[in-house]
Structure formats: structure tokens, C-alpha cells
Scaffold this motif. Sequence first.
Motif, PDB file in Angstrom:
ATOM      1  N   ILE A  55      10.670  14.091  11.830  1.00 21.05           N
ATOM      2  CA  ILE A  55      12.054  13.701  11.375  1.00 21.05           C
ATOM      3  C   ILE A  55      12.737  12.324  10.840  1.00 21.05           C
ATOM      4  O   ILE A  55      12.399  11.694  12.527  1.00 21.05           O
ATOM      5  CB  ILE A  55      13.689  14.323  11.765  1.00 21.05           C
ATOM      6  N   VAL A  56      12.761  11.892   9.796  1.00 20.42           N
ATOM      7  CA  VAL A  56      12.859  10.531   9.681  1.00 20.42           C
ATOM      8  C   VAL A  56      14.337   9.779   9.696  1.00 20.42           C
ATOM      9  O   VAL A  56      14.667  11.099   8.505  1.00 20.42           O
ATOM     10  CB  VAL A  56      11.400   9.973   9.073  1.00 20.42           C
ATOM     11  N   ALA A  57      14.913   9.386   9.773  1.00 15.58           N
ATOM     12  CA  ALA A  57      16.342   8.750   9.436  1.00 15.58           C
ATOM     13  C   ALA A  57      16.334   7.331   8.616  1.00 15.58           C
ATOM     14  O   ALA A  57      16.346   6.437   8.973  1.00 15.58           O
ATOM     15  CB  ALA A  57      17.298   8.257  10.280  1.00 15.58           C
ATOM     16  N   MET A  58      17.104   7.688   7.341  1.00 13.83           N
ATOM     17  CA  MET A  58      16.648   6.489   6.238  1.00 13.83           C
ATOM     18  C   MET A  58      18.168   6.237   5.826  1.00 13.83           C
ATOM     19  O   MET A  58      18.845   7.219   6.127  1.00 13.83           O
ATOM     20  CB  MET A  58      14.985   6.993   5.228  1.00 13.83           C
ATOM     21  N   ARG A 235       5.123  18.575   8.000  1.00 13.76           N
ATOM     22  CA  ARG A 235       6.268  19.056   7.211  1.00 13.76           C
ATOM     23  C   ARG A 235       6.528  17.527   7.600  1.00 13.76           C
ATOM     24  O   ARG A 235       6.771  17.006   8.642  1.00 13.76           O
ATOM     25  CB  ARG A 235       7.300  19.229   8.293  1.00 13.76           C
ATOM     26  N   VAL A 236       6.937  17.081   6.754  1.00 11.34           N
ATOM     27  CA  VAL A 236       8.261  15.522   7.013  1.00 11.34           C
ATOM     28  C   VAL A 236       9.729  15.243   6.621  1.00 11.34           C
ATOM     29  O   VAL A 236       9.663  15.987   4.939  1.00 11.34           O
ATOM     30  CB  VAL A 236       8.039  14.073   6.054  1.00 11.34           C
ATOM     31  N   VAL A 237      10.436  15.599   7.586  1.00 12.52           N
ATOM     32  CA  VAL A 237      11.899  15.737   7.436  1.00 12.52           C
ATOM     33  C   VAL A 237      12.410  14.606   6.929  1.00 12.52           C
ATOM     34  O   VAL A 237      12.618  13.357   8.377  1.00 12.52           O
ATOM     35  CB  VAL A 237      13.056  16.603   8.193  1.00 12.52           C
ATOM     36  N   VAL A 238      13.420  14.162   5.647  1.00 11.60           N
ATOM     37  CA  VAL A 238      13.872  12.567   5.937  1.00 11.60           C
ATOM     38  C   VAL A 238      15.562  13.065   5.856  1.00 11.60           C
ATOM     39  O   VAL A 238      15.844  13.560   4.785  1.00 11.60           O
ATOM     40  CB  VAL A 238      13.118  12.016   4.141  1.00 11.60           C
ATOM     41  N   ASP A 256      13.665  12.079  14.715  1.00  9.11           N
ATOM     42  CA  ASP A 256      12.427  10.919  16.035  1.00  9.11           C
ATOM     43  C   ASP A 256      12.471   9.850  15.922  1.00  9.11           C
ATOM     44  O   ASP A 256      11.328   9.294  16.211  1.00  9.11           O
ATOM     45  CB  ASP A 256      11.614  11.443  15.771  1.00  9.11           C
ATOM     46  N   ILE A 257      12.989   8.813  14.787  1.00  5.54           N
ATOM     47  CA  ILE A 257      13.243   8.000  14.324  1.00  5.54           C
ATOM     48  C   ILE A 257      13.776   7.584  13.191  1.00  5.54           C
ATOM     49  O   ILE A 257      13.777   8.122  12.018  1.00  5.54           O
ATOM     50  CB  ILE A 257      11.621   7.319  13.536  1.00  5.54           C
ATOM     51  N   ALA A 258      14.730   6.363  13.723  1.00  6.81           N
ATOM     52  CA  ALA A 258      15.888   5.813  13.007  1.00  6.81           C
ATOM     53  C   ALA A 258      15.772   4.589  12.314  1.00  6.81           C
ATOM     54  O   ALA A 258      15.497   3.986  14.175  1.00  6.81           O
ATOM     55  CB  ALA A 258      16.881   6.354  13.171  1.00  6.81           C
ATOM     56  N   PHE A 259      16.375   3.981  11.031  1.00  3.31           N
ATOM     57  CA  PHE A 259      16.277   3.292  10.483  1.00  3.31           C
ATOM     58  C   PHE A 259      16.709   2.390  11.896  1.00  3.31           C
ATOM     59  O   PHE A 259      18.314   3.037  12.243  1.00  3.31           O
ATOM     60  CB  PHE A 259      16.198   2.556   9.758  1.00  3.31           C
ATOM     61  N   THR A 260      17.316   0.582  11.993  1.00  4.42           N
ATOM     62  CA  THR A 260      18.476   0.193  12.486  1.00  4.42           C
ATOM     63  C   THR A 260      18.424  -1.226  12.393  1.00  4.42           C
ATOM     64  O   THR A 260      17.712  -1.710  11.429  1.00  4.42           O
ATOM     65  CB  THR A 260      18.372   0.458  14.232  1.00  4.42           C
TER      66      THR A 260
END
Length: 553
Positions: A55-58, A235-238, A256-260
Motif C-alpha cells: 500500500i503506497v501513499a502518493m 497487488r499494488v494499492v495506491v 506501507d510506504i508514504a511520501f513525505t
Amino acid sequence: MAIHEQDVAMCKRRDFLKLAACGAAVASFGGVLSACVGGSSTEGAESAAATDQVIVAMNTGSEPAAGFDPLRAWGCGEHVHEPLIQSTLITTDENLEFQNDLATDYFCSDDGLTWTFAIRDDVKFTNGDPLTASDVAFTINGVIKGEASEADLSMVREAVATDATHVELYLTKPYNMLLYTLAVLGIVPEKAYGDDYGANPIGSGRYMLEQWDKGQQVILKANPDYYGEEPKMKRVVVAFMEEDAALAAARAGQVDIAFTAAVYSDQEIADYELLACETVDSRGISLPTPQPGGTKEGDGGVAYPVGNAVTSDIAVRRAINYGVDRETMIKNVINGYGTPAYSVCDKSPWGSPDMKVETDVAYAKQLLDEAGWAAGADGIREKDGVRAAFDLYYASNDSVRQALSAEFANQMKELGIEVSIKGASWDDIYPHQYSDPILWGWGSNAPVETYELNYSTGWGNYACYKNENVDSYLDEALAMPHVEDSYELFQKAQWDEATQQGVAPQGAATWVWLANVDHLYFKRVNLNVAKQKPHPHGHGWSLVNNVDTWSWS
């Protein structure tokens, strides 16, 4: 003015209040994410590790407004990235060297006007149709004719499929940089392409679109019929979030990973670590080279004023380049998460080492003294009745650019140059693009900007610098049938030792480059993101170029 510790503390207090205010929004968004992984945020983390999901936060600007359509803006434009859902003819590796994807071979004619690609014959789209050279030609011609396309293939007259596995591109001029566009241009199916393609994309790439909740998230799943190596991440959740919401989501264990951003870089989150990715995301200031007078046509045929009474003096431009302390600027503004920038292409094969300049304030002052810029009673220099003062424009919605501008103005005052910073919208900035210094953000894994920012008629030549020698090298670089042979020519356009000409600080000094800004992410400690390419300008999809190779440990 410089940024002081008490200012940073106040900013952090405001950031904390913003985080508290966005808690409800994150909690609501967490419901969507939990539904994706089938449980609570903690269960979601375990599920991600067990089921090869991430799970990626963009940022919200990463959501494609026109959907996942390469003929519009998906994968191309200012913020380029691999299209994931679609295949490309070629791609680039972490060293920015070309690798085949759909293409099995390609070559250019001696005159640089015809490119021929051989296409593999074992690829099919997710609707079951085979991918052929006809689909490649359809895609390229669609970009050429599409008024809404953000990919630049204007130098291609036509693409023709000569048989099922070969396509030829006929150019109007030699232009080997088209390879970099083809490396991110996803191929679409001629028979299945329609007006709703962006929302319902059919491709042949590593992933398929499983779900798109507009304004919230995108879910991609591995393509079971992909012809290449099977993706490790199935599976990739954005999730699309504002900066403060992304941080809160990481704290809640919902991503799982988030831009900052650098302002949050000293935050600590249990089970997460800060990932700093190198970039070619450069911040630099254009320095108009002509004297004031005349106009130049910009976008839409609008004529804008040209020239600046201060930066038109080459001594001033050179002094600015030698006088700016990039290391201090990076430390003060972005908490050290960046590297000094000397061009728009520092880390690229076509970048010139001659663009690098060491800070030397004494020499900068000497240049100004020798050019006749004498200090007045207030310490600001003057020459022939012209005060060494100018406005510097920056995008007012970008806190980093504001801080960089303020630090730059503070440093220039030591040289006797007065810089007044002006935050504005881009609509208000563009009328000043050829007459006033502007703080820009550039950077790409292609030499396009090296060309356009320095060529006499380039769309990014905001310095309005014209030099036949520079133009000649740039044109010669584009005409090379083998891209590798162009690198030295691009370098000579930046600085040619034999002729002592070029845009380098010791030459025309048309820009002053400040920093390559690292792209920062909070990442779970057991998530392995594999080796990243240098990230181009734009904090978004470039992170997941290689998401198929990510893994959990």
C-alpha cells in the motif's frame, strides 16, 4: 532572510495541529484501505507481507486526471514514469541505459530520419488479442495527432507497421531523444481503444487495473499473462493523500510506504524508516541575459517583455553562481536531504563536470568589483545608475521554493545584491518569465531539458540566451544514430574548453542551480523497494517504476 530554529519549531507546531485536524479524514480513508487488505491496519500490514501486496501513499496530484491513457497523460508529460499497465517498446534501467521491452531490436538510418523497431510476437493484451506492430503504429500516430497528448512526438511524421512484427518511424528531423519518450509510452490496442479507455485500460504490462475509486485510491493486480518475469508484488494499492494525511496514515500503520517532505524528516514512526531517494529533481533560477527591451512570444501567442538590467551583465550572473553557498542552503532549507545542483542533469551521462562550481564569495565580489559594480551607502552595489537589485519569483504554494528563495536572497545580500522575493501563482509568474529571475523545478531521466533550457529557440530558454556554438552542439547531439555518441556533444554545449563557450558558470552563466531535492518516504523496515532509478521532477509514480521487484522480508 534566513530560516531560524524558532521558525522551524513554530512550523512543526502548526504541522502537529494539521495532523490532528486531518485525523478524521485518515480514519475514513483507513476504512477503504482496510477493506482492501481485509482487516485492521495491523492485520493489513501482516496481510501485505503474506499476500505480496503493498500500500503506497502518493500525493493527490499523482492521480491521473484523464485516467490511465498513454495517449493523454499517463506516464508522460512533465512527470514521466513507466506506465505499469501497458508495455513500452523499450525501457531504461537504474543506470538510465536502454533495455528492450516489446522491442527485440531497433536501429536508426544513417540520416537519422528513420527508426525501425522489431517487435516480439508472444505478447497479448489483457482482452486476449495479440499485440502487433499495428498497435504500436496506432499508439504513436495517436500521440502525434492527439491535441490532448502530453507526450512529445512532434518530430515524428508518421509510424507505419511494415508487417506484424516491424514498425518504422519517419521523422521530420533527426531527434534521437524520442527514445526516452518511447521508454515511457504505453502501447494501447488499436481495436479496443475508445473514449472510455482511461477508466478501463487494456494493456499488456506487468499489472492490470482492478479498481479505481476516484479521489481516493487505485488498485493494480498482477497480469497473469504477462510475458516477462512474474511480479513479486501481486497487488499494488495506491492511496492519494495530502502530505500531512500521508504521515498520519503511516503513523496509524495504514500504508506501507508514504511520501513525505524534509520538514517531517526528523519524525520517528515505530517499524518505519526514512527512505531518501536520489533525484534529478533540480531547483534552479533562470537569469535573463538580454538588456531590457523587446518582447518574446510565450504560450498562446502572448508577447511577454524580455530582459533585465541587472542579470544582463555576465559578471553579475557569474558572481551569483560563485557566491551562492549550496551546502548551507540544503542544510538550512531541506534538512540536508538533497545535493548541490550545478545543472539540470548533474547525475546523468550527458551532464558535464564543468558545470560544477565551488563557492567562492571573495571571487564573486572580485568579479563585481572589476565589472564596475560599486557598493552604495546601504551596501547594495550600483553601476551606471543601475542598482544591483531584482525581483525573484517563486510558486507561492511551494514552501520549499519559498524557503530556498529566502535563503538565496539572504546570501546575495552579502555580495551587495538585493533580491526581493515574490510568491505568486503560475498565471502571475509567466508574464515575468523572460524578464525576471524565477525559481523553477526541473529534472528528467532524458536530455530533453538540457536541450530545451539551453537551445536558442527552446521552450525552456527563459534566460533568452543565444549562441550558435551551443546550438550547433545540441543539434549535432540529436542527430547521432546511437544515443551514447550524443553525450559528449551535450556536455560541450554546456562548456566547450576549446572555444571557452557554453552556459556553465565560467561562461554565459545563464542559470544558477541550487539543489537536487531528495524524494523522501516513510517505509516499513521490512519492505524492500529494490534499487531505484534517479527520480525525475515530480514526487509520485516514479517510486513504483520497479514495484514488481519489491518484496517483504
